[in-house]
Enzyme design. Structure first.
Site: not given
Ligand code: UD1
Ligand code: MG
Length: 456
Positions: A362, A103, A336, A18
């Site tokens: 000056n 992150g 610079k 996004r």
């Molecule tokens: C997750 C939580 C949810 C919480 C929400 C908060 C789980 C199952 N769900 O959901 O309860 O309310 O975050 O924002 O944990 N990521 C990876 N590898 C993966 C999947 C995710 O590195 O395979 C990282 C993503 O980059 C991100 C974070 O983990 O930074 C969260 O992943 P995302 O897919 O956004 O989780 P949500 O479905 O939002």
């Protein structure tokens, strides 16, 4: 402070589609550094012994940004539980506390992490402490199912939740503090039989409870837990970071006349009793001393300004500009890679690059150091107490000695010895009465042409 060591696992394998960007999401900057670096800094602040960032393939840039902190690559993205498991080969067995961070949620503070660790070490010895919060709109966040005593029973993902569970306003931020001695045993038992077909990290709560352990939560502030998924959310996060920096500056004794219009970098340093007028932007690597005035609409990066100097309005200080104590840099002046020594004045419409301006010198309006010949840069040295007349071009390499004077409009190509006057412009001539005779001649010619036009 407990003696237990802490490790952090930062999940950052997400593509961030996004953001519509070629840059990995966590590399987008906030206050001049990648968002992931803000998290590394927070993890450093709490003295974490280890930190492992879980990244996707082809994210070498992220690995570089977090070094010397370690990275692990998650090849397939099969969910947050799977992402934490990807850190295992790097983290190995770690018996201390393991924090899981996202992150793309970089605004979390050290205080909040400390509160979670304190709860981890409370008498009940919870296996997992989850950071929950109550957002205005709980949306699709996972829901925290709790008991009357404030214990955490399970986390239910929105897609898997019943209507009653969806009505819970306490949600999962994603941040957890986990007892490292049981982490891998919990993760090993996470399955993917759920609405999304993913390995949910959130399942470890129910698994730990089935083992007879308790789990707990602490409540955090929604603003700290802002997740960044789009450019609009990036701008929201930038605003929060800037507000923190502005508050920090004012708390340290800096006057900001209109704080909302001043943009700092994460590393900007400003001394007390410095006044920053509206609409000033700081890039990386700036140090400002005490009692300085930065006037409106100035842009400053990679520069140092010593005590009691004045800069602006509309000044531009570029990397390696060193402004000495009490020096004055005025409007439409660009500096610079140059040192402007104590008490020197560069007040108007000037470019000083690759140069030294000696103390109390000056520099007249419109002075230019011609530092570039199209191939290489050369140095200009202006001695202490020298006076450079307006509209002077100093063709580098060139030296103007201490106390020398350069006449206005000169093009200086040779060194000027100390206390010498240098003037290179053509001699002025005066022809008495010429202007009056010219006006009379032209007026007569104009009248003659007008008369001709009336006739025809
Ligand atoms: C997750 C939580 C949810 C919480 C929400 C908060 C789980 C199952 N769900 O959901 O309860 O309310 O975050 O924002 O944990 N990521 C990876 N590898 C993966 C999947 C995710 O590195 O395979 C990282 C993503 O980059 C991100 C974070 O983990 O930074 C969260 O992943 P995302 O897919 O956004 O989780 P949500 O479905 O939002
Ligand atoms: Mg998410």
């Amino acid at each position: 402070m407990s003696e237990t060591q802490t490790a952090a696992i930062i999940l950052a394998a997400g593509l961030g589609t996004r953001m519509k960007s070629t840059l990995p999401k966590v590399m987008h900057p906030l206050a001049g550094r990648p968002m992931i670096s803000h998290l590394i800094d927070t993890v450093d602040q709490i003295g974490a012994a280890r930190a492992v960032c879980v990244i996707g393939e082809e994210m070498e840039g992220v690995a570089k940004a977090v070094a010397p902190r370690e990275t692990a690559v998650q090849v397939e993205r099969l969910g947050t539980g799977h992402a934490v498991a990807a850190a295992r080969p790097v983290l190995g067995d770690f018996a201390g506390d393991v924090l899981v961070l996202y992150g793309d949620t970089p605004l979390i503070t050290a205080d909040t992490l400390e509160a979670m660790l304190a709860m981890r070490h409370s008498a009940a010895n919870p296996a997992v402490v989850v950071l929950g919060f109550r957002p205005d709109d709980p949306g699709a966040y996972g829901r925290l199912v709790t008991d009357a005593q404030g214990g955490l029973l399970e986390i239910v993902e929105y897609k898997d939740a019943t209507d009653d569970q969806r009505a819970i306003d306490l949600v999962n931020s994603g941040v957890m503090a986990i007892d490292g001695s049981v982490l891998w045993s919990l993760i090993d038992r996470v399955g993917n039989d759920n609405a999304k077909g993913e390995y949910y990290l959130t399942d470890i709560i129910a698994i730990a409870r089935a083992d007879g352990r308790t789990c707990a939560f602490v409540e955090g502030d929604e603003q700290e837990l802002l997740g960044i998924n789009s450019r609009a959310e990036l701008a929201d996060a930038e605003w929060i970071v800037q507000e923190r920096l502005r508050r920090y500056m004012m708390d340290s004794g800096v006057t900001l006349i209109d704080p909302a219009t001043v943009h700092f970098c994460h590393d900007t340093q400003v001394g007390r009793d410095t006044v920053i007028q509206p609409n000033v932007v700081f890039g990386p690597g700036v140090t400002i001393g005490e009692g300085v005035t930065i006037k409106a609409f100035s842009h400053i990066e990679g520069a140092a300004v010593a005590a009691n100097a004045q800069v602006g309005p509309y000044a531009r200080l570029r990397p390696q500009a060193m402004i000495g104590e009490g020096a004055k840099i005025g409007n439409f002046v660009e500096i610079k890679k140059a040192t402007v020594e104590r008490g020197a004045k560069v007040s108007h419409l000037t470019y000083i690059g690759d140069a030294r301006v000696g103390a109390e010198a000056n520099i007249g309006a419109g002075t230019i150091t011609c530092n570039y010949d199209g191939f290489l840069k050369s140095h200009t040295d202006i001695g202490a107490g020298a006076f450079i007349g307006s509209n002077t071009a100093l063709v580098a390499p060139v030296k103007v000695g201490d106390g020398a004077i350069v006449g206005a409009g000169s093009v200086v190509t040779k060194d000027v010895p100390a206390d010498t006057l240098a003037v290179t412009r053509a001699k002025q001539v005066g022809i008495e009465g010429w202007a009056k005779a010219f006006r009379e001649r032209r007026a007569a010619e104009k009248a003659r042409l007008a008369a001709l036009k009336n006739k025809s």
